[in-house]
Design a protein around this motif. Sequence first.
Motif: not given
Length: 578
Positions: A373-374, A386, A498-499
């Motif tokens: 995921k990261a 990411t 990014y999220f």
Amino acid sequence: MATCGISAGAKPVLDTLVKETEDNNLNNVKVVQTGCIGMCTYEPIVEVYVPDKEKVTYTHVTPDKAKYIIDELMEKEAENTAEKTSLMDSEFYKKQKRVALRNCGIINPENIYEYIAKDGYMGLGKALTEMTPSEVITLMKNGGLRGRGGAGFPTGVKWSFAAPNKADQKYIICNADEGDPGAFMDRSVLEGDPHAVLEAMAIAGYAIGATKGFIYVRAEYPVAVKRLEIAISQARELGLLGKNIFESGFDFDIETRLGAGAFVCGEETALMQSIEGKRGMSRVKPPFPANKGLWGKPSVINNVETLANIPQIVYNGPEWFRSFGTEKSPGTKVFALGGKIKNTGLVEVPMGTTLREVIYDIGGGCPNGKEFKAVQTGGPSGGCLTKDHLDTPIEYETLMAVGSMMGSGGMIVMDEDNCMVDIARFFLEFTVDESCGKCTPCRVGTKRMLSILEKITSGKGTMEDLEELESLAQSVKDSSLCGLGQTAPNPVLSTLRYFKDEYIAHVVDKKCPAKHCKALLTFEIDKDKCTGCTLCSRKCPVNAIDGTVKNPHVINQELCIKCGNCYSVCRFGAVEKN
């Protein structure tokens, strides 16, 4: 043994090996300790060298396996042959280039002659007997080594600022106050190759005209402290520290100073305050340490990994060092690879290696079939990247361009089960605890940011909170006094970048997409899968589960405290986490 090996149970293994060799009168067998070889996943590790035979590596060694190793060494037929792996030929090492870690796991760090046998103190000898101080500085500039502590400032340039300053005393300081969560690069170098740091400090002292050095190391590193003290004593005994080193007329000596484990003391001005016996608090720069440092005298501060590179650069020359890495970032970088990764450990790769190569080719990817995921680089001062950034080459500028940073080298991998809002909260909680409190943006701003994140992860956040969090993060970044406050918002800003969909899910939908934030979870039982074994109800600490034997059970949501015990103990996958 290094701290990681000791934690994995290496001490009883060592005791067994020593006892077995003594009991069997194996007088031609030497049991030798080394530092960390880098593969934490396989600790404790034992390697056997027999003349004219291939080296054998034993992993996950227990005291019982240690006995079998001795039996095999005596060519007895062991009842249960220990696992053998040629680790250095494994995928873990194929893309690595070891410079700072070159001796870790190879030599006995408590024996100066083993360091000397690996070209130890040759760089210092070359500098003192063949070069002028200005030539040493020029060599370092040509090599292009940049500070491995985070900012990436050129080491030779830093030395050149301090060299021309006139003073009755100058200092070389080794910053060994490694405090990032998940980082243990510097500790491993100190435990596995302490003489490399001492040699580098003496070279730096010669270059700038310093005769005194301090190693500021946190007291939580007792093995490192002990080996440093042994190494300093040995170097003094052989005349490699002290008066008239290599009969060159150059004097240089080193002392250790123990830190109390405050993260802010990794910042150079706070570190110097602590050495002076004051509370570790940062100050405004300028003046820079090169002009006015420890006790007001010109000082150069380099971290452990930076120093560990220096003897080899002087000995082998700047062209050798520039033969790997990139034009702007020559050489290698050590990373402490951890988190949701198969092969945890220390990784040293040439600059320019991509994140994908480190995480997949070396680290083996995420365990248990979970999706990547990261990755967090740079510790609490860095940011989360990411899967779209996996092909980013690791360099100071490229990581900064995508919202993270090199930092000291922590690299924490996260999989689909990690909540990125909670990750931001975790890192911010750390920096709030570690702030020295001197400047208001850091002292108050980070605390307010943390309270907003706690509100969001508890399901009580609003869109106004989200706007305030983003605005506050930028203000703290722009107005804090030192690097701690200036970089503390990075995990928040990068996860917002990014999220952001995860933040919005927490605020608007009151859901945690990763199913991690306890306040936003519900546990329910699928009646078609439930066999009525009663185990979940027996393990529930608040009696929130009703049901009878061989009949589907039900969770009372009003009583449920969301501890997850039912989810953990159910053997039929009947308890669902939503």
